[in-house]
Design an enzyme around this catalytic site. Structure first.
Site, PDB file in Angstrom:
ATOM      1  N   HIS A  92     -37.805  66.449 -59.483  1.00  0.00           N
ATOM      2  CA  HIS A  92     -36.786  65.346 -59.515  1.00  0.00           C
ATOM      3  C   HIS A  92     -35.283  65.616 -59.699  1.00  0.00           C
ATOM      4  CE1 HIS A  92     -40.667  63.071 -60.450  1.00  0.00           C
ATOM      5  NE2 HIS A  92     -40.271  62.464 -59.449  1.00  0.00           N
ATOM      6  N   LYS A 104     -49.001  48.575 -62.841  1.00  0.00           N
ATOM      7  CA  LYS A 104     -49.272  50.055 -62.375  1.00  0.00           C
ATOM      8  C   LYS A 104     -49.619  50.545 -63.820  1.00  0.00           C
ATOM      9  CE  LYS A 104     -47.259  53.841 -59.905  1.00  0.00           C
ATOM     10  NZ  LYS A 104     -46.068  54.549 -59.173  1.00  0.00           N
ATOM     11  N   ARG A 128     -40.858  66.724 -49.931  1.00  0.00           N
ATOM     12  CA  ARG A 128     -41.289  67.882 -49.935  1.00  0.00           C
ATOM     13  C   ARG A 128     -42.060  68.334 -48.848  1.00  0.00           C
ATOM     14  NH1 ARG A 128     -44.060  65.927 -55.384  1.00  0.00           N
ATOM     15  NH2 ARG A 128     -44.314  64.304 -53.940  1.00  0.00           N
ATOM     16  N   SER A 144     -45.362  64.890 -60.121  1.00  0.00           N
ATOM     17  CA  SER A 144     -45.832  64.281 -61.374  1.00  0.00           C
ATOM     18  C   SER A 144     -47.420  64.054 -61.694  1.00  0.00           C
ATOM     19  CB  SER A 144     -45.056  62.880 -61.609  1.00  0.00           C
ATOM     20  OG  SER A 144     -43.824  62.755 -61.606  1.00  0.00           O
TER      21      SER A 144
HETATM   22  O1  PNS Z   1     -42.039  58.043 -57.948  1.00  0.00           O
HETATM   23  P1  PNS Z   1     -42.772  56.868 -57.120  1.00  0.00           P
HETATM   24  O2  PNS Z   1     -43.777  56.233 -57.768  1.00  0.00           O
HETATM   25  O3  PNS Z   1     -43.092  57.468 -55.679  1.00  0.00           O
HETATM   26  O4  PNS Z   1     -41.467  55.937 -56.862  1.00  0.00           O
HETATM   27  C1  PNS Z   1     -41.900  54.567 -56.174  1.00  0.00           C
HETATM   28  C2  PNS Z   1     -40.576  53.517 -56.436  1.00  0.00           C
HETATM   29  C3  PNS Z   1     -40.536  53.176 -58.126  1.00  0.00           C
HETATM   30  C4  PNS Z   1     -39.411  54.018 -55.875  1.00  0.00           C
HETATM   31  C5  PNS Z   1     -40.974  52.220 -55.808  1.00  0.00           C
HETATM   32  O5  PNS Z   1     -42.522  51.922 -56.144  1.00  0.00           O
HETATM   33  C6  PNS Z   1     -40.121  51.126 -56.206  1.00  0.00           C
HETATM   34  O6  PNS Z   1     -38.994  51.078 -55.396  1.00  0.00           O
HETATM   35  N1  PNS Z   1     -40.339  50.363 -57.018  1.00  0.00           N
HETATM   36  C7  PNS Z   1     -39.602  49.166 -57.322  1.00  0.00           C
HETATM   37  C8  PNS Z   1     -40.377  47.663 -56.817  1.00  0.00           C
HETATM   38  C9  PNS Z   1     -39.783  47.793 -55.503  1.00  0.00           C
HETATM   39  O7  PNS Z   1     -38.784  47.543 -55.031  1.00  0.00           O
HETATM   40  N2  PNS Z   1     -41.049  47.579 -54.634  1.00  0.00           N
HETATM   41  C10 PNS Z   1     -40.668  47.604 -53.134  1.00  0.00           C
HETATM   42  C11 PNS Z   1     -40.432  49.099 -52.638  1.00  0.00           C
HETATM   43  S1  PNS Z   1     -40.210  48.857 -50.849  1.00  0.00           S
END
Ligand code: PNS
Length: 167
Positions: free
Chosen positions: A17, A41, A91, A128
């Protein structure tokens, strides 16, 4: 001024990250590392811990990056912040498959584009979820996370027969 938002769960932040955030700082004037919180979550680290560990990681890397929580939709956060783009790392193909629908959704909701960067190949194995699994089984996560994250993982997954597993 251009502003990039680097979003994620950061549960916990990894050196992968940090590498992506560093690349974002080379392309945008300002970068916000946005730590998402989804109440449905189950995280290993709570929001405050994830924010603290992320701040420690970017400061330790010498990056001038703000670290902020995202409590709702990322698209709303980006619009409110006046973001020029969302920046995420890839990745490999599996990441692309997961990221494409989110990029399309975020653009549909807010008009904000997602820019993908290919991270350091030497960190391509670092995720992670895998780091947590390695730590859970008392493996070494050196070189994958910051010392503070390694310490937090060691605390979360103590060695021995009474080892806890909160995730
Ligand atoms: O590290 P991650 O878990 O892959 O990140 C995912 C993340 C946090 C970027 C995504 O779940 C997110 O944007 N969450 C905020 C809520 C949201 O906007 N959901 C719709 C995403 S299209």
């Amino acid at each position: 001024m251009t502003l990039a938002v680097c979003p994620g769960s950061f549960d916990p932040i990894t050196l992968g990250h940090v590498d992506v955030v560093r690349r974002a700082t080379t392309m945008f004037d300002d970068v916000v590392l946005a730590v998402a919180h989804n109440s449905s979550k189950r995280y290993l680290f709570d929001l405050d811990q994830r924010l603290d560990l992320a701040r420690d990681a970017v400061e330790g890397a010498g990056l001038r990056v703000r670290v902020e929580p995202v409590q709702g939709l990322l698209a709303d956060f980006c619009r409110d912040a006046g973001a020029s783009a969302i920046v995420k790392g890839l990745r490999g193909g599996a990441d692309f498959d997961a990221e494409q629908p989110m990029a399309l959704m975020n653009r549909a909701l807010s008009g904000v584009e997602t820019v993908f960067v290919i991270g350091d190949g030497a960190l391509a194995h670092v995720a992670s979820s895998l780091v947590k699994d390695v730590a859970r089984h008392q493996g070494s996560v050196a070189g994958m996370v910051t010392p503070a994250v390694a310490a937090a993982l060691a605390y979360a997954f103590p060695a021995g027969p009474t080892a806890g597993d909160p995730s």
